[in-house]
Design a protein around this motif. Structure first.
Motif, PDB file in Angstrom:
ATOM      1  N   TYR A 102       0.107  -1.185  -0.274  1.00  0.00           N
ATOM      2  CA  TYR A 102       0.144   0.161   0.359  1.00  0.00           C
ATOM      3  C   TYR A 102       0.354   1.383   0.183  1.00  0.00           C
ATOM      4  CZ  TYR A 102      -3.867  -3.177   1.619  1.00  0.00           C
ATOM      5  OH  TYR A 102      -3.955  -4.549   1.341  1.00  0.00           O
ATOM      6  N   GLY A 103       2.039   1.735   0.325  1.00  0.00           N
ATOM      7  CA  GLY A 103       3.031   2.184  -0.180  1.00  0.00           C
ATOM      8  C   GLY A 103       4.264   1.862   0.919  1.00  0.00           C
ATOM      9  N   ALA A 104       5.111   3.299   0.380  1.00  0.00           N
ATOM     10  CA  ALA A 104       6.126   2.559   1.429  1.00  0.00           C
ATOM     11  C   ALA A 104       6.439   2.156   3.249  1.00  0.00           C
ATOM     12  CB  ALA A 104       7.363   3.764   0.614  1.00  0.00           C
ATOM     13  N   VAL A 105       7.627   1.873   2.995  1.00  0.00           N
ATOM     14  CA  VAL A 105       7.388   1.292   5.241  1.00  0.00           C
ATOM     15  C   VAL A 105       9.159   1.674   5.517  1.00  0.00           C
ATOM     16  CG1 VAL A 105       6.969  -0.569   6.253  1.00  0.00           C
ATOM     17  CG2 VAL A 105       5.560  -0.549   3.925  1.00  0.00           C
ATOM     18  N   VAL A 106       8.781   2.170   6.639  1.00  0.00           N
ATOM     19  CA  VAL A 106      10.060   2.168   6.883  1.00  0.00           C
ATOM     20  C   VAL A 106       9.628   1.349   8.574  1.00  0.00           C
ATOM     21  CG1 VAL A 106      10.892   4.604   9.092  1.00  0.00           C
ATOM     22  CG2 VAL A 106      10.464   4.769   7.058  1.00  0.00           C
TER      23      VAL A 106
END
Length: 283
Positions: free
Chosen positions: A90-94
């Motif tokens: 669903y998106g980038a992740v940190v």
């Protein structure tokens, strides 16, 4: 004590943003505002193919999820990596390891100074060009995302707290009584250090930090999602209900049937629903 800004890269492997999609995840150590090195990983998430299938970029306009793990977790734990993998759809992740956990420096303060660790991770996430940041916290990490959003208003665009406590010093369940022994007793801290890879600070809180239920009203108008299992062995349902009541109209409560506690109990389907909720609320 350090005078470097929160989110400063202590040991850098960072490349310009446009390269990240083709080069994959980036791992580095961030420096918190109080000088702690925090082991952190950035995953650019979904790849968008432009004019050519050989030209790939990660959409900086999309959201970035910053995951705050539970007590005794770290960035390399399988349950943390699984959660990151689902949210990366669903998106980038940190992801990062809180102080005292895994390869990060310092000692755990069990939810107090960890707000500084999350602040560094959020600032780093913004640095990749993302316009929307969603914090997702589990258990202790759930309390941290609530307090971070309250203490640093406007720095995130949506907040998700999974299996979070509402109040401090809760000892009403056997797992929480064991956790208090782990944190408050020298023998317990030895078990934490050598058995659980978690280094726990010996000092008690002074002053006692803002509690999660006190923090929640300050989060508005940022969208807030509270998720809790009806079989949580650590915190019974009065905890999420207290949080939801304190949130009022700006908060949403999901009570998940058959779910236990935190990352290990959060199935892929639930994590996917969280990702979809964030896409709908954070932009």
């Amino acid at each position: 004590m350090s005078n470097r800004p929160s989110g400063h890269v202590a040991r850098s492997t960072v490349r310009p943003y446009h390269e990240t999609a083709t080069r994959g995840p980036i791992r580095t150590f961030l420096r918190t505002s109080d000088g702690i090195a925090v082991d952190s990983v950035y995953d650019p998430g979904p790849v968008v193919y432009e004019a050519s299938p050989y030209t790939a970029t990660s959409p900086s306009g999309g959201p970035v999820f910053v995951i705050a793990h539970g007590f005794t977790g770290d960035v390399d734990r399988p349950h943390v990596r699984r959660a990151a993998g689902v949210l990366a759809r669903y998106g980038a992740v940190v992801t990062f390891s809180f102080r005292g956990h895994g390869a990060s420096g310092g000692r755990s303060t069990v939810g107090d100074k960890e707000v500084l660790d999350l602040a560094a991770a959020v600032e780093w996430a913004r640095g990749f060009g993302h316009t929307r940041v969603v914090t997702v916290g589990f258990s202790m990490g759930g309390s941290v995302v609530l307090r971070h959003a309250a203490l640093r208003p406007g720095t995130v665009d949506a907040v998700v707290a999974v299996s979070a406590p509402a109040r401090w010093y809760y000892r009403g369940t056997a797992p929480m009584r064991r956790l208090h022994w782990l944190v408050t007793r020298p023998a317990g801290r030895l078990v934490g250090r050598y058995g659980l890879r978690t280094r726990i600070h010996h000092r008690q809180w002074d002053p006692v930090p803002l509690s999660p239920v006190q923090a929640v009203p300050r989060i508005a108008p940022t969208p807030l999602l509270i998720v809790h299992g009806d079989r949580d062995g650590y915190f019974p349902l009065d905890h999420p209900r207290m949080l939801a009541e304190a949130a009022g109209e700006h908060g949403e409560l999901w009570v998940e049937r058959g779910m236990g506690h935190a990352e290990n109990a959060a199935g892929d389907a639930l994590l996917g629903r969280i990702g979809e909720w964030a896409l709908g609320r954070a932009g």
